[in-house]
Design a protein around this motif. Structure first.
Motif, PDB file in Angstrom:
ATOM      1  N   LEU A   1     -18.453   0.901  13.365  1.00  0.00           N
ATOM      2  CA  LEU A   1     -18.213  -0.522  13.148  1.00  0.00           C
ATOM      3  C   LEU A   1     -19.512  -1.267  12.885  1.00  0.00           C
ATOM      4  O   LEU A   1     -19.616  -2.041  11.938  1.00  0.00           O
ATOM      5  CB  LEU A   1     -17.516  -1.125  14.370  1.00  0.00           C
ATOM      6  CG  LEU A   1     -16.042  -0.796  14.550  1.00  0.00           C
ATOM      7  CD1 LEU A   1     -15.578  -1.254  15.925  1.00  0.00           C
ATOM      8  CD2 LEU A   1     -15.223  -1.464  13.473  1.00  0.00           C
TER       9      LEU A   1
ATOM     10  N   VAL B   1     -10.191   0.881   3.219  1.00  0.00           N
ATOM     11  CA  VAL B   1      -9.781   2.211   3.664  1.00  0.00           C
ATOM     12  C   VAL B   1      -8.769   2.763   2.679  1.00  0.00           C
ATOM     13  O   VAL B   1      -7.848   2.045   2.272  1.00  0.00           O
ATOM     14  CB  VAL B   1      -9.134   2.170   5.063  1.00  0.00           C
ATOM     15  CG1 VAL B   1      -8.880   3.580   5.557  1.00  0.00           C
ATOM     16  CG2 VAL B   1     -10.013   1.417   6.032  1.00  0.00           C
TER      17      VAL B   1
ATOM     18  N   CYS C   1     -19.380  -1.476  -2.469  1.00  0.00           N
ATOM     19  CA  CYS C   1     -19.428  -1.253  -1.021  1.00  0.00           C
ATOM     20  C   CYS C   1     -20.612  -0.343  -0.711  1.00  0.00           C
ATOM     21  O   CYS C   1     -20.627   0.813  -1.157  1.00  0.00           O
ATOM     22  CB  CYS C   1     -18.132  -0.627  -0.521  1.00  0.00           C
ATOM     23  SG  CYS C   1     -16.650  -1.580  -0.912  1.00  0.00           S
TER      24      CYS C   1
ATOM     25  N   SER D   1     -17.515   0.298   3.915  1.00  0.00           N
ATOM     26  CA  SER D   1     -17.838  -0.930   4.654  1.00  0.00           C
ATOM     27  C   SER D   1     -18.931  -1.704   3.925  1.00  0.00           C
ATOM     28  O   SER D   1     -19.597  -1.179   3.031  1.00  0.00           O
ATOM     29  CB  SER D   1     -18.271  -0.608   6.084  1.00  0.00           C
ATOM     30  OG  SER D   1     -19.425   0.213   6.093  1.00  0.00           O
TER      31      SER D   1
ATOM     32  N   ARG E   1     -12.048  -3.883  10.968  1.00  0.00           N
ATOM     33  CA  ARG E   1     -11.604  -2.503  10.940  1.00  0.00           C
ATOM     34  C   ARG E   1     -10.409  -2.268  11.859  1.00  0.00           C
ATOM     35  O   ARG E   1      -9.497  -1.522  11.536  1.00  0.00           O
ATOM     36  CB  ARG E   1     -12.748  -1.577  11.346  1.00  0.00           C
ATOM     37  CG  ARG E   1     -12.301  -0.131  11.367  1.00  0.00           C
ATOM     38  CD  ARG E   1     -13.411   0.817  11.689  1.00  0.00           C
ATOM     39  NE  ARG E   1     -12.845   2.127  11.955  1.00  0.00           N
ATOM     40  CZ  ARG E   1     -13.549   3.169  12.289  1.00  0.00           C
ATOM     41  NH1 ARG E   1     -14.842   3.080  12.383  1.00  0.00           N
ATOM     42  NH2 ARG E   1     -12.976   4.334  12.524  1.00  0.00           N
TER      43      ARG E   1
ATOM     44  N   ASP F   1     -14.869  -6.888   4.338  1.00  0.00           N
ATOM     45  CA  ASP F   1     -15.908  -5.967   4.802  1.00  0.00           C
ATOM     46  C   ASP F   1     -15.460  -4.516   4.738  1.00  0.00           C
ATOM     47  O   ASP F   1     -16.262  -3.623   4.485  1.00  0.00           O
ATOM     48  CB  ASP F   1     -16.300  -6.331   6.234  1.00  0.00           C
ATOM     49  CG  ASP F   1     -17.560  -5.607   6.680  1.00  0.00           C
ATOM     50  OD1 ASP F   1     -18.433  -5.379   5.821  1.00  0.00           O
ATOM     51  OD2 ASP F   1     -17.678  -5.269   7.859  1.00  0.00           O
ATOM     52  N   TRP F   2     -14.144  -4.272   4.960  1.00  0.00           N
ATOM     53  CA  TRP F   2     -13.652  -2.897   5.079  1.00  0.00           C
ATOM     54  C   TRP F   2     -12.637  -2.577   3.993  1.00  0.00           C
ATOM     55  O   TRP F   2     -11.756  -3.384   3.697  1.00  0.00           O
ATOM     56  CB  TRP F   2     -12.985  -2.682   6.444  1.00  0.00           C
ATOM     57  CG  TRP F   2     -13.976  -2.661   7.562  1.00  0.00           C
ATOM     58  CD1 TRP F   2     -14.376  -3.715   8.337  1.00  0.00           C
ATOM     59  CD2 TRP F   2     -14.733  -1.545   8.009  1.00  0.00           C
ATOM     60  NE1 TRP F   2     -15.322  -3.321   9.239  1.00  0.00           N
ATOM     61  CE2 TRP F   2     -15.558  -1.988   9.072  1.00  0.00           C
ATOM     62  CE3 TRP F   2     -14.785  -0.195   7.644  1.00  0.00           C
ATOM     63  CZ2 TRP F   2     -16.426  -1.148   9.752  1.00  0.00           C
ATOM     64  CZ3 TRP F   2     -15.654   0.647   8.319  1.00  0.00           C
ATOM     65  CH2 TRP F   2     -16.465   0.163   9.361  1.00  0.00           C
TER      66      TRP F   2
ATOM     67  N   PHE G   1     -13.394   5.824   3.915  1.00  0.00           N
ATOM     68  CA  PHE G   1     -13.497   4.408   4.214  1.00  0.00           C
ATOM     69  C   PHE G   1     -14.854   3.867   3.809  1.00  0.00           C
ATOM     70  O   PHE G   1     -15.848   4.582   3.757  1.00  0.00           O
ATOM     71  CB  PHE G   1     -13.157   4.081   5.671  1.00  0.00           C
ATOM     72  CG  PHE G   1     -13.994   4.773   6.696  1.00  0.00           C
ATOM     73  CD1 PHE G   1     -15.100   4.165   7.241  1.00  0.00           C
ATOM     74  CD2 PHE G   1     -13.643   6.043   7.154  1.00  0.00           C
ATOM     75  CE1 PHE G   1     -15.856   4.795   8.213  1.00  0.00           C
ATOM     76  CE2 PHE G   1     -14.397   6.680   8.122  1.00  0.00           C
ATOM     77  CZ  PHE G   1     -15.512   6.054   8.658  1.00  0.00           C
TER      78      PHE G   1
END
Length: 487
Positions: A102, A451, A419, A442, A472, A448-449, A440
């Motif tokens: 994270l 997946v 990313c 970030s 997340r 931000d995320w 994934f």
């Protein structure tokens, strides 16, 4: 595998995860009114005496130690099919591996974790036990309540490679995680507590710098490691301590783990007082047992796909994706309200379901899509915060789920150049035994995320899931809610 109703006397809540040798379930101790984790030997290893003995030894090793920084074993038993199980403390805050994915820990938080893991190792060593696999995935976090409120405690878990020191002092089988393992352990030599010290020093380097000291692809590469790159942490004394713990020759390391952690604490002075904060929200239904299965202590038969479909879920992150995101523009959509904060949406045929935050239902498209131009359309479902949420130039939060033709998982997926961080692809199996791949990303612009996951649901169909989210944990919850019915 569907959830058993009970394991021994313990009602089961849900499956936490699984590995090559065991499955771990979240359950409830009715006598003590607390959540517990129950580790059950996998049925395919039940008849292997060596694996069974290794499983039981883990429980005995853990039971020898009384430390808040080593996972506690409360109970042990055997199911009707003679598979052993261990009842252990439940790590409600996940693992260090999850947490550092994270975001990096602050220096004071990192040192707090290092010192707690060091205390756990010292407790093991004092009882004559080596861990032999110290790494982020084996550092667990648990919420503990006391008079000062709730705080987070780091614990060592998974002693599957643990050995009594008198056994490890002789030649033994090489094992461990290459990027954290001591050279003498990779070589299969006799071990002492300085092998665990090396692994803790490697973990310390990782937490203090944000990168691993080594990127060994195999144990062979760990047999003769070159000195790691400079740590560049603006504290020469702390760097000297960590690098001494990483000395290739064990004679050049500290005499024991306690000496290593004491030297590190002294070098870092007052930067050692802030433990990580709770980062997984409390589950209000934590102790609710599973329903709808017989109370036999065995896994029940899975529900038929015709009536309930297959729930494609997983506790840990793994991930995958494949083609460019192609969404239809159908106007109709199905929406079932399930509460004030989340809603369940489904496609036009009722074959795909996913539960999302209410804000993600501003634009819902349940129509078919065309994964391959000129080929038949396939069931799909999209839901997001607004029109265009899935575009690369102006992204926002949302989820897309679609069926793809295919008889095997792809070996790679297209990247998202915007990313900066990509992890994966990772290959695994979900709770139904279906193969899946996850990637994934970030640091993505707008959200931000990202997946992406692909799951092989039968011999000629794949399920593709893409999620974009600011958090997340929200992406994880949405991913775990995906259901494909009747495939």
């Amino acid at each position: 595998m569907s959830a058993p109703s009970r394991l021994g006397r313990y009602p089961v809540r849900r499956r936490i995860g699984s590995g090559a040798f065991a499955t771990v379930w979240l359950a409830y101790d009715e006598h003590l009114d607390s959540a517990v984790a129950i580790k059950v030997l996998a049925d395919n290893w039940a008849g292997d005496h060596h694996i069974r003995q290794r499983f039981l030894e883990e429980g005995r090793f853990l039971r020898k130690v009384e430390s808040p920084h080593v996972v506690t074993v409360y109970d042990a038993g055997e199911l009707e099919d003679e598979r052993p199980y261990l009842v252990m403390a439940y790590a409600d805050q996940g693992t260090l591996a999850d947490l550092i994915e994270l975001s990096p820990l602050s220096r004071s938080q990192a040192v707090s974790v290092i010192l707690q893991v060091g205390r756990g190792l010292t407790a093991l060593h004092d009882r004559g036990v080596l861990h032999r696999d110290v790494k982020p995935a084996n550092v667990l976090f648990r919420t503990v309540e006391n008079g000062r409120g709730a705080h987070i405690v780091a614990m060592l878990g998974d002693l599957g490679l643990g050995k009594a020191m008198d056994m490890s002092s002789r030649l033994t089988m090489a094992g461990g995680t290459p990027s954290y393992v001591a050279p003498e352990q990779a070589l299969g030599e006799g071990l002492d507590a300085r092998a665990d010290q090396f692994s803790l020093a490697a973990l310390s380097y990782h937490l203090l710098t944000g990168r691993q000291p080594y990127a060994h692809a195999s144990l062979a590469a760990a047999e003769n490691p070159a000195p790691p790159a400079p740590m560049e942490i603006d504290n020469p004394a702390a760097e000297e301590v960590v690098l001494r713990g990483l000395a290739k020759d064990r004679e050049d390391r500290f005499p024991d783990v306690a000496s290593f952690t004491a030297a590190l604490a002294e070098a870092l002075g007052d930067e050692v007082d802030a433990a990580p904060a709770a980062w997984i929200p409390a589950d209000p239904d934590l102790t609710r047992p599973a329903a709808g299965t017989e109370a036999t202590g065995q896994a029940s038969d899975p529900p038929s796909t015709a009536s309930r479909g297959r729930r494609l879920r997983r506790w840990s992150w793994v991930a995958a994706a494949v083609l460019a995101l192609l969404l239809g523009t159908g106007a109709g959509w199905a929406l079932e309200r399930t509460g004030t904060s989340e809603s369940t949406v489904e496609d036009v045929e009722g074959l795909i379901e996913v539960t999302v935050p209410d804000a993600w239902t501003a634009q819902v498209d349940p129509e078919h899509w065309s994964p391959v131009e000129g080929r038949p359309e396939q069931p799909s479902l999209a839901a997001g915060t607004r029109s265009g949420w899935n575009s690369d130039d102006d992204p926002d939060e949302g989820v897309f789920v679609g069926i793809l033709p295919g008889d095997k998982l792809p070996s790679r997926v297209p990247g998202h150049a915007a990313c900066p961080v990509q992890r994966g692809p990772y290959f695994d199996e979900n709770s139904e035994g279906d193969e899946m791949m996850t990637v994934f990303f970030s640091g993505c612009p707008g959200v931000d995320w990202m997946v992406e996951r692909i799951i092989r649901v039968n011999h000629n169909q794949l399920l593709w899931v893409q999620i974009r989210s600011h958090e997340r944990r929200v992406a994880t919850r949405v991913m775990e809610s995906v259901e494909a019915l009747g495939f």
